[in-house]
Scaffold this active site. Structure first.
Site, PDB file in Angstrom:
ATOM      1  N   ARG A 104     -63.020  22.543 -52.278  1.00 35.03           N
ATOM      2  CA  ARG A 104     -64.343  23.503 -51.542  1.00 35.03           C
ATOM      3  C   ARG A 104     -64.418  24.492 -52.360  1.00 35.03           C
ATOM      4  O   ARG A 104     -65.708  24.625 -52.543  1.00 35.03           O
ATOM      5  CB  ARG A 104     -63.529  24.022 -50.316  1.00 35.03           C
ATOM      6  CG  ARG A 104     -63.446  22.866 -49.320  1.00 35.03           C
ATOM      7  CD  ARG A 104     -62.981  23.412 -47.822  1.00 35.03           C
ATOM      8  NE  ARG A 104     -62.894  22.323 -46.948  1.00 35.03           N
ATOM      9  CZ  ARG A 104     -61.931  22.204 -45.992  1.00 35.03           C
ATOM     10  NH1 ARG A 104     -60.962  22.983 -46.115  1.00 35.03           N
ATOM     11  NH2 ARG A 104     -61.865  21.274 -45.057  1.00 35.03           N
ATOM     12  N   ASN A 114     -68.924  22.199 -46.247  1.00 36.72           N
ATOM     13  CA  ASN A 114     -67.566  22.603 -47.112  1.00 36.72           C
ATOM     14  C   ASN A 114     -67.004  21.210 -47.731  1.00 36.72           C
ATOM     15  O   ASN A 114     -65.777  21.367 -48.237  1.00 36.72           O
ATOM     16  CB  ASN A 114     -66.756  23.365 -46.312  1.00 36.72           C
ATOM     17  CG  ASN A 114     -66.107  22.674 -45.178  1.00 36.72           C
ATOM     18  OD1 ASN A 114     -66.486  21.395 -44.814  1.00 36.72           O
ATOM     19  ND2 ASN A 114     -65.364  23.177 -44.352  1.00 36.72           N
ATOM     20  N   HIS A 117     -63.027  17.294 -45.186  1.00 37.02           N
ATOM     21  CA  HIS A 117     -62.278  17.367 -44.245  1.00 37.02           C
ATOM     22  C   HIS A 117     -60.785  16.880 -44.292  1.00 37.02           C
ATOM     23  O   HIS A 117     -60.485  15.854 -45.119  1.00 37.02           O
ATOM     24  CB  HIS A 117     -62.745  16.877 -42.881  1.00 37.02           C
ATOM     25  CG  HIS A 117     -61.630  16.637 -41.585  1.00 37.02           C
ATOM     26  ND1 HIS A 117     -61.623  17.424 -40.724  1.00 37.02           N
ATOM     27  CD2 HIS A 117     -60.893  15.555 -41.474  1.00 37.02           C
ATOM     28  CE1 HIS A 117     -60.857  17.243 -39.987  1.00 37.02           C
ATOM     29  NE2 HIS A 117     -60.374  15.810 -40.459  1.00 37.02           N
TER      30      HIS A 117
END
Length: 143
Positions: A104, A114, A117
């Site tokens: 990130r 971002n 996941h």
């Protein structure tokens, strides 16, 4: 050490910027094995189902819109303490707070976009893997 599986998404922002290979390299360098992977373009229904736990949150609509804005990569990773290892590689949810050298910090633009996941627990990983992959699609790597 426990061999675990975790679930991972490379989100539309990172796919659009051609960061798939660089992110996969981070997984493998950290000792995580990719045992299932595919590129998909989520429908609104798929995104709403996957993120159902957030349906009452104010950001839900924007999250669904973002996750359906372009193709994503979904993958199942396997390795020692895979859930924690993967989350450490990802870094903080907000890239402004993510440690240097994390996915990130290096590839994300904002908390909303971002880059990736990762499952937050073994139980979540099992549910998330099953949402996208059948048992037949998982290919444990023994060599």
């Amino acid at each position: 050490m426990a061999i675990e599986r975790t679930f991972s998404i490379i989100k539309p922002d990172a796919v659009a910027k051609n960061h798939i290979g660089a992110i996969y390299n981070r997984f493998e360098t950290a000792g995580l094995k990719i045992i299932a992977s595919k590129m998909i373009h989520l429908s609104k229904e798929q995104a709403e189902g996957f993120y159902a736990e957030h349906s009452e949150r104010p950001f839900f609509g924007a999250l669904v819109a973002f996750m359906t804005s372009g193709p994503i990569m979904v993958q199942t990773l396997e390795g020692e303490n895979a859930v924690l290892a993967h989350r450490e590689i990802l870094g903080a949810t907000n890239p402004a707070e993510a440690a240097e050298g994390t996915i990130r910090a290096d590839f994300a633009e904002s908390i909303d976009e971002n880059a990736a996941h990762g499952s937050d627990s073994v139980a979540s990983a099992e549910r998330e893997v099953a949402y996208f992959f059948s048992a037949e699609e998982l290919c444990p790597r023994t060599r």
